[in-house]
Scaffold this active site. Structure first.
Site, PDB file in Angstrom:
ATOM      1  N   LYS A  36      23.510 -31.480  18.418  1.00 60.94           N
ATOM      2  CA  LYS A  36      22.712 -31.093  19.591  1.00 60.94           C
ATOM      3  C   LYS A  36      23.445 -31.301  20.910  1.00 60.94           C
ATOM      4  CE  LYS A  36      20.213 -35.501  19.706  1.00 60.94           C
ATOM      5  NZ  LYS A  36      19.117 -36.215  19.055  1.00 60.94           N
ATOM      6  N   ARG A 131       8.632 -43.009  18.763  1.00 60.40           N
ATOM      7  CA  ARG A 131       8.922 -41.619  19.069  1.00 60.40           C
ATOM      8  C   ARG A 131       8.270 -40.851  17.922  1.00 60.40           C
ATOM      9  NH1 ARG A 131      14.802 -38.906  20.073  1.00 60.40           N
ATOM     10  NH2 ARG A 131      14.517 -38.373  17.879  1.00 60.40           N
TER      11      ARG A 131
HETATM   12  C1  LIG Z   1      19.690 -37.099  18.273  1.00 58.05           C
HETATM   13  C2  LIG Z   1      19.219 -37.552  16.965  1.00 58.05           C
HETATM   14  C3  LIG Z   1      20.098 -38.183  16.074  1.00 58.05           C
HETATM   15  C4  LIG Z   1      21.527 -38.530  16.440  1.00 58.05           C
HETATM   16  O1  LIG Z   1      21.534 -39.610  17.324  1.00 58.05           O
HETATM   17  P1  LIG Z   1      22.914 -40.282  17.791  1.00 58.05           P
HETATM   18  O2  LIG Z   1      22.473 -41.480  18.533  1.00 58.05           O
HETATM   19  O3  LIG Z   1      23.624 -39.291  18.634  1.00 58.05           O
HETATM   20  O4  LIG Z   1      23.659 -40.622  16.563  1.00 58.05           O
HETATM   21  C5  LIG Z   1      19.610 -38.518  14.822  1.00 58.05           C
HETATM   22  N1  LIG Z   1      18.331 -38.267  14.474  1.00 58.05           N
HETATM   23  C6  LIG Z   1      17.458 -37.678  15.303  1.00 58.05           C
HETATM   24  C7  LIG Z   1      16.076 -37.410  14.831  1.00 58.05           C
HETATM   25  C8  LIG Z   1      17.869 -37.304  16.572  1.00 58.05           C
HETATM   26  O5  LIG Z   1      16.995 -36.710  17.400  1.00 58.05           O
END
Ligand SMILES: *Cc1c(COP(=O)(O)O)cnc(C)c1O
Length: 351
Positions: A36, A131
């Site tokens: 992302k 969340r």
């Molecule tokens: C963004 C995200 C991740 C990755 O997080 P990082 O801290 O960049 O490793 C993993 N799982 C979900 C659900 C996310 O939204």
């Protein structure tokens, strides 16, 4: 080369990904690489694949669509709960989605039945970060309903910590996830392929805990791209922390007073600024702004300090008074600045 630009070192990213894949494999954990923050970049996705990663995840279906059109050869998961208005796209482009609402899974089921393929679902459990996630006590009924839906395969369960509230993964919340996996499997006579423990914030736990329970997958973004664990932002041993560089150009360079004069009200962003009198300083303006980056998320080189920003201007103070117009200054972006810079059409991306 034109500025501002984000210089992306694919070799370093591939190195980071390869090391994390290898270290976690020894612990029985697979890596899903999260795309992302690089907007589903095909170049970066291919780097992940060359490093041995078989599964990619993104929070935006349009990024997944882009990677599909780019013929990226990996399983792709939508890691944010799909919008009801997007279920057809989710079924068309993603192999799997992370879900927390039955209303959405039902729509996915209807959409999937119009195609020849069943679609995977991972149910996210709330374990304290507040969340996304189904409350643990509600998991049984959601699993039961999901198992009854045609066109849907329940791939497993997962959780996400340390994002909204900073709740750290530990043996208590991770064993809760494992216990849930065990009890749901025995209750419904199913076997989960995926028990996804979390994101980059789980690395310390995953490398250090003596009992990983059922956790067999992590979803990693920042740790691969920036080489940091994310509970305290410490560099991970053996990884590059400088795969991304933000290069910005000086457009004004002058000696100016350190304090504004006149009657002081709010600035353009509704902030009331405070200034310390340091006499005259060497002030330069760089051609980038809040439209392109998070000014709190970029680290300047030694001797240069960020002292202000607006939509299109970054104002810095230079100790050495060496920032002539046209000079390029190189900053280190954090995750927030990286995401903003990737998203800004005004920042060139150079791989
Ligand atoms: C963004 C995200 C991740 C990755 O997080 P990082 O801290 O960049 O490793 C993993 N799982 C979900 C659900 C996310 O939204």
């Amino acid at each position: 080369m034109s500025a501002p630009r984000l210089e992306i070192d694919l070799t370093k990213i591939q190195h980071n990904a390869g090391i994390l894949v290898k270290r976690l494999k020894k612990r029985g954990i697979s890596v899903s690489a999260i795309t992302k923050s690089v907007l589903g970049s095909q170049e970066v996705a291919n780097c992940f694949i060359r490093a041995g990663i078989k599964s990619l995840g993104d929070s935006r279906i349009s990024n997944i669509e882009k990677m599909r059109h780019g013929q990226i050869k990996a399983s792709m998961s939508l890691i944010r709960s799909p919008m009801l208005s997007q279920v057809d796209k989710v079924v068309a482009y993603a192999d799997m989605s992370f879900n927390t609402e039955l209303a959405v899974i039902r729509k996915l089921s209807i959409a999937a039945q119009k195609t020849r393929h069943r679609r995977g679902v991972v149910l996210m459990v709330e374990l304290g970060d507040l969340r996304e996630g189904i409350m643990p006590d509600d998991m049984e009924s959601v699993v039961q309903s999901t198992l009854g839906l045609p066109g849907i395969i329940l791939k497993g369960i997962g959780t996400n910590l340390a994002c909204r509230s900073g709740v750290s993964p530990d043996n208590i919340n991770m064993s809760k996830l494992s216990d849930l996996a065990d009890s749901l499997e025995s209750k419904f006579g199913v076997k989960f392929d995926i028990v996804s423990g979390g994101n980059s914030a789980n690395l310390d736990w995953a490398m250090g805990s003596t009992d990983l329970g059922r956790v067999n997958n992590l979803r990693l973004g920042e740790s691969i791209l920036l080489g940091l664990e994310t509970l305290n932002r410490r560099p991970i041993e053996g990884l590059h922390t400088d795969a991304f560089k933000l290069v910005v150009e000086v457009i004004e360079s002058k000696i100016k007073p350190s304090q504004p004069w006149g009657k002081i009200a709010q600035n353009a962003f509704g902030e009331q600024m405070l200034f310390k009198d340091q006499g005259n300083i060497s002030q330069a303006i760089l051609a980038i702004g809040r439209q392109d980056i998070d000014p709190n998320g970029i680290r300047p080189p030694a001797g240069i300090k960020i002292i202000g920003s607006s939509s299109d201007h970054l104002i810095v103070q230079s100790e050495a008074n060496d920032l002539a117009v046209g000079t390029e200054v190189v900053f280190q972006p954090n995750y927030s600045a990286l995401m903003h810079a990737m998203t800004s059409p005004f920042v060139n991306k150079v791989m």
